[in-house]
Enzyme design. Structure first.
Site, PDB file in Angstrom:
ATOM      1  N   ASN A 253       0.809  -1.218   0.000  1.00 61.87           N
ATOM      2  CA  ASN A 253       0.000   0.000   0.000  1.00 61.87           C
ATOM      3  C   ASN A 253       0.844   1.270   0.000  1.00 61.87           C
ATOM      4  O   ASN A 253       0.407   2.314  -0.499  1.00 61.87           O
ATOM      5  CB  ASN A 253      -0.969   0.014   1.194  1.00 61.87           C
ATOM      6  CG  ASN A 253      -0.247  -0.126   2.516  1.00 61.87           C
ATOM      7  OD1 ASN A 253       0.386  -1.162   2.782  1.00 61.87           O
ATOM      8  ND2 ASN A 253      -0.334   0.874   3.382  1.00 61.87           N
ATOM      9  N   HIS A 345      -5.122  -4.135  10.633  1.00 58.87           N
ATOM     10  CA  HIS A 345      -5.426  -4.739   9.326  1.00 58.87           C
ATOM     11  C   HIS A 345      -6.156  -6.083   9.438  1.00 58.87           C
ATOM     12  O   HIS A 345      -6.118  -6.894   8.511  1.00 58.87           O
ATOM     13  CB  HIS A 345      -4.147  -4.916   8.508  1.00 58.87           C
ATOM     14  CG  HIS A 345      -3.337  -3.666   8.391  1.00 58.87           C
ATOM     15  ND1 HIS A 345      -3.837  -2.503   7.841  1.00 58.87           N
ATOM     16  CD2 HIS A 345      -2.045  -3.391   8.765  1.00 58.87           C
ATOM     17  CE1 HIS A 345      -2.893  -1.566   7.876  1.00 58.87           C
ATOM     18  NE2 HIS A 345      -1.809  -2.069   8.438  1.00 58.87           N
ATOM     19  N   VAL A 373       1.164  -6.219   8.294  1.00 56.77           N
ATOM     20  CA  VAL A 373       1.024  -6.168   9.749  1.00 56.77           C
ATOM     21  C   VAL A 373       2.431  -6.196  10.347  1.00 56.77           C
ATOM     22  O   VAL A 373       3.205  -7.116  10.080  1.00 56.77           O
ATOM     23  CB  VAL A 373       0.198  -7.355  10.279  1.00 56.77           C
ATOM     24  CG1 VAL A 373       0.155  -7.335  11.802  1.00 56.77           C
ATOM     25  CG2 VAL A 373      -1.208  -7.308   9.702  1.00 56.77           C
ATOM     26  N   HIS A 374       2.749  -5.209  11.170  1.00 56.18           N
ATOM     27  CA  HIS A 374       4.116  -5.028  11.633  1.00 56.18           C
ATOM     28  C   HIS A 374       4.423  -5.934  12.820  1.00 56.18           C
ATOM     29  O   HIS A 374       4.626  -5.495  13.962  1.00 56.18           O
ATOM     30  CB  HIS A 374       4.359  -3.566  11.989  1.00 56.18           C
ATOM     31  CG  HIS A 374       4.206  -2.653  10.811  1.00 56.18           C
ATOM     32  ND1 HIS A 374       4.075  -1.290  10.920  1.00 56.18           N
ATOM     33  CD2 HIS A 374       4.152  -2.913   9.476  1.00 56.18           C
ATOM     34  CE1 HIS A 374       3.953  -0.755   9.723  1.00 56.18           C
ATOM     35  NE2 HIS A 374       3.989  -1.724   8.828  1.00 56.18           N
TER      36      HIS A 374
END
Length: 488
Positions: A253, A345, A373-374
């Site tokens: 994104n 997310h 996703v971190h």
């Protein structure tokens, strides 16, 4: 890939907070090339191990209210290569281009790139080290130093790369440098970058950045700005790795980067070489390639993935051609995860899962690598939220060290289940996430405990290493090769 394993959540040891970007004064991101000398040199794979791409940039980018693009025909695109550093007896030529990032608003700075070159080398031998120089031999000082890379092993069931590094959401912070240093120390044969590259869209065009763009600038700018020189900084920093180790990239994104005329993904489309033509996709957003006994699918989470769309039709054709007696392992990569249990997310790309999961399941997808996703999370083999020995293992390696925060909150924790909401941007189609109708979470949008399909989750940053070991190496019975994966 065996299991299923009991769900494990590793307690948060330390929240790294916001990482700090490398400044433009850091020597590692400053331009060292002079004149028309190449910089930002990178190698990428073609669809088969007998071919590879070499990319680089010549000339300087421009920033300002008015910018004049360089003429791509000013400098030739030539690669000389061979089996020894002093014997570069073969030559290939390619194409050059320039892209611009333009904003039709007063006060915003526009950007035009240096000249970007892409050259495809063909007729290579698998599993062979090649030395090369790139540039324009007709101009003084316009050829690079000699670099080297190794082609992938021959396609076949007993032939595999030694190590494949997998990373997502890399960015260009001091944490990024730690990840890249560790990744390089593992001496991978190939790097997969599953989206979100340099985070140029965390900046205004004047170079002012923020850890949260929407929080800092969202209400004060007429368009989501970017600071495109961050792409050049990233390419310069990464050259030490990418000039000798092939890297395959798929969009995230943070690569959308809207500009004048509703154009998007200009930097992503222009800066990287993709085996789009060779794999028949003709798209930079999704493609496939072989590396020994692995068939890789790189899929577009920000391109049309509906069953009537071009990506889906291409995927059907690509999967139909896969011979599992030749490439026993089927591995995919895309940006946004289908099976995340983090609040960030959560079920964001449910429409993509609904559209594509059954097709991939029917062809025996083994592993899906994602980012976005971190945090790190690994699933058990799963299909449609249910443990299934024929399903894929989903692995999210979504924190390579970027400047945004780690994901630390799980959707199954009390009070943290997000409300179902429409798509977060125009590039994730539809709204498909609703309450579960069966299983332990029936009637709810989230589980009330770590789901059975979630094998392991940990809020940390780093990269993954994928290895395939044949039965000869493991001294186990024939036809039982194994995949080893670990997170560093």
């Amino acid at each position: 890939l065996t299991g299923p394993s009991r769900p494990v959540t590793v307690a948060l040891r330390e929240d790294r907070g916001h990482a700090v970007d490398l400044p433009d004064t850091d020597p590692r991101v400053q331009r060292r090339a002079t004149g028309w000398a190449p910089e930002q040199i990178a190698v990428a794979l073609s669809a088969a191990p007998t071919s590879a791409w070499v990319s680089w940039i010549t000339g300087e980018f421009q920033m300002g209210g008015t910018v004049k693009p360089l003429d791509p025909g000013t400098v030739a695109s030539v690669v000389r290569y061979g089996l020894a550093a002093d014997s570069l007896v073969r030559q290939a030529t390619g194409d050059a281009l320039v892209y611009s990032q333009l904003y039709p608003f007063e006060g915003l700075q526009n950007y035009t790139s240096g000249i970007i070159h892409h050259v495809r080398l063909q007729g290579l031998e698998p599993a062979t080290k090649y030395y090369y120089q790139c540039g324009d031999p007709a101009l003084p000082g316009a050829m690079s130093a000699v670099h080297a890379f190794r082609t992938m092993p021959a396609v076949g069931p007993r032939s595999y790369p030694g190590r494949i590094a997998v990373v997502g959401d890399l960015g260009l912070t001091y944490n990024t440098t730690s990840t890249v240093d560790h990744m390089a120390s593992n001496r991978p044969d190939l790097v997969l970058l599953v989206g979100d590259v340099c985070y140029a869209n965390m900046y205004l065009t004047n170079g002012t950045g923020a850890d949260c763009y929407s929080c800092a600038f969202g209400k004060s700018t007429p368009i989501h700005e970017t600071y495109q020189p961050r792409w050049d900084y990233w390419g310069r920093y990464m050259e030490a790795l990418t000039s000798g180790t092939p890297m395959m990239v798929v969009e995230g994104n943070h690569e959308i980067e809207e500009q004048i005329g509703n154009k998007t993904f200009a930097a992503y489309r222009s800066r990287f070489a993709f085996p789009s033509t060779e794999s028949g996709s003709f798209s930079p957003f999704y493609y496939s390639f072989d590396a020994g006994g692995i068939h890789f699918l790189m899929l577009g989470a920000y391109a049309d993935y509906g069953r009537s769309g071009e990506q889906y039709r291409w995927l059907e054709k690509d999967l139909a051609k896969v011979d599992r007696s030749v490439t026993p392992w089927l591995v995919a990569g895309w940006h946004a995860p289908w099976y995340t249990t983090y609040k960030a997310h959560y079920r964001e790309v449910e429409c993509m899962r609904v559209a594509m999961e059954e097709l991939l399941y029917s062809h025996g997808l083994d592993i899906a690598f994602t980012g976005h996703v971190h945090a790190y999370e690994r699933s058990n083999r799963v299909f449609n939220y249910t443990l299934d020995p024929c399903g894929a293992v989903h692995i999210s390696v979504g924190d390579g060290g970027n400047r945004e925060k780690m994901a630390t909150t799980h959707a199954d924790e009390p009070g943290h289940c997000p409300d179902p909401r429409p798509k977060p941007n125009a590039f994730i189609g539809g709204f498909c996430a609703s309450n579960f109708t069966s299983g332990p979470a029936a009637g709810r949008f989230c589980w009330d405990r770590q789901p059975d399909y979630s094998a392991y989750r940990e809020s940390s940053f780093g990269h993954g290493i994928l290895e395939v070991r044949t039965y000869e190496e493991n001294k186990i019975e024939e036809n039982s090769d194994q995949l080893d994966i670990w997170f560093v």
